[in-house]
Design a protein around this motif. Structure first.
Motif, PDB file in Angstrom:
ATOM      1  N   LEU A  65       0.731  -1.282   0.003  1.00  0.00           N
ATOM      2  CA  LEU A  65      -0.006   0.148   0.110  1.00  0.00           C
ATOM      3  C   LEU A  65       0.765   1.414   0.069  1.00  0.00           C
ATOM      4  CD1 LEU A  65      -2.816  -0.775   2.613  1.00  0.00           C
ATOM      5  CD2 LEU A  65      -3.014  -0.521   0.211  1.00  0.00           C
ATOM      6  N   ALA A  66       1.937   1.112   0.888  1.00  0.00           N
ATOM      7  CA  ALA A  66       2.825   2.221   0.874  1.00  0.00           C
ATOM      8  C   ALA A  66       3.330   2.652  -0.234  1.00  0.00           C
ATOM      9  CB  ALA A  66       3.778   2.058   1.975  1.00  0.00           C
ATOM     10  N   ALA A  67       4.041   1.651  -1.016  1.00  0.00           N
ATOM     11  CA  ALA A  67       4.364   1.599  -2.337  1.00  0.00           C
ATOM     12  C   ALA A  67       3.773   2.217  -3.452  1.00  0.00           C
ATOM     13  CB  ALA A  67       5.017   0.331  -2.799  1.00  0.00           C
TER      14      ALA A  67
ATOM     15  N   ASP B 134       7.258   5.432  17.977  1.00  0.00           N
ATOM     16  CA  ASP B 134       7.558   5.179  16.498  1.00  0.00           C
ATOM     17  C   ASP B 134       7.296   3.702  15.785  1.00  0.00           C
ATOM     18  OD1 ASP B 134       8.723   6.586  14.328  1.00  0.00           O
ATOM     19  OD2 ASP B 134      10.750   5.746  14.585  1.00  0.00           O
ATOM     20  N   ALA B 135       6.135   3.170  16.669  1.00  0.00           N
ATOM     21  CA  ALA B 135       5.867   2.013  16.298  1.00  0.00           C
ATOM     22  C   ALA B 135       5.218   1.814  15.128  1.00  0.00           C
ATOM     23  CB  ALA B 135       4.960   1.432  17.127  1.00  0.00           C
ATOM     24  N   LEU B 136       4.522   2.965  14.709  1.00  0.00           N
ATOM     25  CA  LEU B 136       3.469   2.797  13.490  1.00  0.00           C
ATOM     26  C   LEU B 136       4.053   3.722  12.258  1.00  0.00           C
ATOM     27  CD1 LEU B 136       1.606   1.110  14.846  1.00  0.00           C
ATOM     28  CD2 LEU B 136      -0.148   2.860  15.050  1.00  0.00           C
ATOM     29  N   ALA B 137       4.790   4.631  12.678  1.00  0.00           N
ATOM     30  CA  ALA B 137       5.365   5.660  11.665  1.00  0.00           C
ATOM     31  C   ALA B 137       5.568   4.776  10.425  1.00  0.00           C
ATOM     32  CB  ALA B 137       6.290   6.351  12.324  1.00  0.00           C
ATOM     33  N   GLY B 138       6.087   3.778  10.330  1.00  0.00           N
ATOM     34  CA  GLY B 138       6.558   3.063   9.131  1.00  0.00           C
ATOM     35  C   GLY B 138       5.226   2.717   8.459  1.00  0.00           C
ATOM     36  N   TYR B 139       4.161   2.489   9.107  1.00  0.00           N
ATOM     37  CA  TYR B 139       3.192   1.821   8.627  1.00  0.00           C
ATOM     38  C   TYR B 139       1.963   2.438   7.730  1.00  0.00           C
ATOM     39  CZ  TYR B 139       5.123  -2.273  10.614  1.00  0.00           C
ATOM     40  OH  TYR B 139       5.937  -3.458  11.008  1.00  0.00           O
ATOM     41  N   VAL B 140       2.191   3.845   8.020  1.00  0.00           N
ATOM     42  CA  VAL B 140       0.898   4.725   7.273  1.00  0.00           C
ATOM     43  C   VAL B 140       1.471   5.462   6.546  1.00  0.00           C
ATOM     44  CG1 VAL B 140      -0.252   4.735   9.536  1.00  0.00           C
ATOM     45  CG2 VAL B 140       1.755   6.222   9.366  1.00  0.00           C
ATOM     46  N   TRP B 141       0.650   6.022   5.626  1.00  0.00           N
ATOM     47  CA  TRP B 141       1.107   6.989   4.729  1.00  0.00           C
ATOM     48  C   TRP B 141       0.386   8.269   4.928  1.00  0.00           C
ATOM     49  CZ3 TRP B 141       5.105   6.445   1.548  1.00  0.00           C
ATOM     50  CH2 TRP B 141       5.177   7.360   0.481  1.00  0.00           C
ATOM     51  N   PRO B 142       0.744   9.323   4.789  1.00  0.00           N
ATOM     52  CA  PRO B 142       2.268   9.606   4.703  1.00  0.00           C
ATOM     53  C   PRO B 142       2.939   9.365   5.869  1.00  0.00           C
ATOM     54  CG  PRO B 142       1.185  12.008   4.999  1.00  0.00           C
ATOM     55  CD  PRO B 142       0.111  10.783   4.667  1.00  0.00           C
TER      56      PRO B 142
END
Lengths: 341, 341
Positions: free
Chosen positions: A264-266, B286-294
């Motif tokens: 999704l992010a991609a 910072d757990a979720l930061a990678g999983y959401v967009w933006p």
DNA sequence: TTGTACGCGTTATCAA
DNA sequence: TTGATAACGCGTACAA
């Protein structure tokens, strides 16, 4: 009720025995739910235990007896959510039996894994172990446990099923159903992101995906199958790779929800509109589905239930090897949509 | 090296003593790193321990001695990621001392919490406990531990700092810095989502946010402060509420990254373009930061480091009360952007 | 610097 | 159905 347990004055079975007017052995019998205790005696002892808030010393029980009332969870780290659900499910089952779960996060591929397991066996005297993927299929671990004659239950194993009891879902059927779902929506070019090859589930899910393609008369295309590692970053990489194809897939099915979130992010990063430009689906424990937009369509693996059943098999005094399959769900959400004509 | 440890034949100090040609007490001394052991003797014993792969029985050590080499983690469930990081950090520190961490997920507000803690004290004989929010501030727990004379270290406490050692970050400064960041980008109407009121961190972060507003000459507006519970769902609710205001905020700062992800989801659901229509920031691990967009702009709380330091304080033989502050980071990402003119 | 004897709190064994 | 006593494997206290 006198709760003035002065610091340092440890309460022992002796105190309970005196309070109840019986021998310490009888108290021990009641504590261990043994038979051959008079009803009246049992009642008196139980009252004394409750009145004194007595809790037996784990150390003494372990040292004197045959059981330690402790089981170990050897759970590598696919994802924090998975670890958390495993721990919760096992704890829930253990509480009913007054058994303690010994758990800690393990580093993937740690050299000390075997040492840690031996520490659980020799140091803690665990009554049994629960193994999760990928450790669940590591020959060195299975050999060790057989050699040391330790009971264990495996979660989602891929081979040597005759070695121990195990719990699992039908990963192949799950992946097949998801792919059938995508096909039913009109998709013919479906990208697939595999899991880490050390996990048997990766193979099983890939097989299920292929099953559905073949059954629908769609020729499997190796260009649409990309290797992932079950984590977000590899999903993002794989997604980017699939979406960069000249003949882009209209849907992508990732073998875990972490990876699906990466896809999704991609897609977002490429400015695509979801699910119009690309439908995304995942296979996982539904950990991330709530945290991404649009919500992922997933095959939901009931991790907590798997864990509960694993503990249930382990704590069952009948030692025969048993298999337990847990049902999974297909959770359809807005991220997979029919193809527009 | 003979590794044929037949099942059932437990290895004891006695075996090591025979192998090394010393008394069992000398082996015990080496195992416990006591002084007054000859270098040659120590070497021989260590060789024997290694050759036999000897591991002392935890149960026997606990029963005979003053320590159990086990500490407990009493960690409620803000988020699986938080629990995971806490466990990892503590385990890392414990390994160095040969201490085992006893951990399990706790259900928020479980009635059995106090019982569980007493089970750790009486049943396991823990050498100490680590408490996390919100348990870290529960008077009933603090009273119990004082009464039972148990060592403990608190993570992120809000009061009664003189009771125990503790570790924390400067939540107030962190929230102030994040708000300053948003103000520097030109935002004047900044929504704020609080944490669960049982957490001292909620109060601290709200205070920091307000500090920055006041310092910048912006009148705090109660309509822009919405109550959250530190989880995704409450963040989504709060976000929806803030974004539905007639005079919508141009930025929203959530007191945890779970809630910030919820705000993002709410914004997406309303069809807003991020961060153009609304900048979103979070405070978390910072757990979720990678999983959401933006990707979320966050104040990063170093959970693993907090955990490591908590264990470090607990395992320190010098029992004096000590405070340890860990540094945090402001991680600026694309989710907060300057206001367009 | 090293060794001996005892105790920790429970369960197992065997007798009553 | 109950109870007395001996383990269990280590640390502690004290003696050598």
């Amino acid at each position: 009720m006198n709760d003035s347990r002065a610091a340092g004055a440890r309460l022992t079975i002796k105190d309970v025995a005196r309070e109840a007017g019986v021998s310490i052995k009888t108290v021990s019998r009641v504590l261990n739910k043994e038979r051959y205790v008079g009803d009246a005696t049992r009642a008196r002892v139980e009252a004394a235990v409750a009145a004194l808030k007595f809790r037996p010393s784990q150390a003494a029980r372990t040292l004197g007896g045959r059981r330690s009332f402790q089981i170990g969870l050897v759970c590598d780290n696919p994802s924090p959510h998975y670890v958390y659900e495993m721990q919760s499910g096992i704890r829930d089952r253990c509480e009913a039996d007054g058994v303690r779960m010994i758990a800690q996060p393990y580093d993937r591929g740690s050299d000390r894994l075997l040492d840690d397991i031996e520490a659980l066996i020799d140091g803690i005297n665990v009554d049994g172990l629960i193994l999760t993927p990928p450790i669940t299929d590591r020959p060195a671990v299975l050999d060790l446990l057989a050699r040391r004659n330790v009971r264990f239950v495996r979660v989602s194993p891929g081979a040597q099923l005759e070695t121990s009891s195990s719990v699992f879902i039908d990963n192949r059927a799950g992946a097949r159903i998801m792919t059938e779902h995508l096909i039913a929506l009109g998709h013919r070019r479906i990208g697939f992101v595999t899991g880490h090859p050390d996990y048997a589930t990766s193979i099983q899910r890939a097989a299920g995906h292929r099953d559905a393609l073949v059954a629908a008369g769609i020729a499997p295309d190796d260009a649409l199958v990309v290797r992932g590692d079950y984590d977000f970053a590899s999903g993002a990489r794989a997604g980017g790779q699939l979406l960069a194809l000249d003949d882009r897939p209209t849907a992508i099915f990732a073998s875990s929800d972490d990876m699906a979130a990466g896809v999704l992010a991609a897609a977002h990063g490429l400015g695509l509109h979801l699910p119009r430009d690309c439908s995304v689906a995942g296979f996982g424990d539904d950990a991330l589905a709530g945290y991404v937009w649009p919500p992922l369509t997933t095959i939901r693996q009931p991790t907590r239930s798997l864990a509960w059943n694993a503990a249930d098999l382990l704590l069952d005094p009948d030692a025969r090897i048993d298999y337990r399959e847990c049902p999974f769900d297909l959770i359809v959400r807005a991220s997979t949509a029919p193809l527009e004509s």
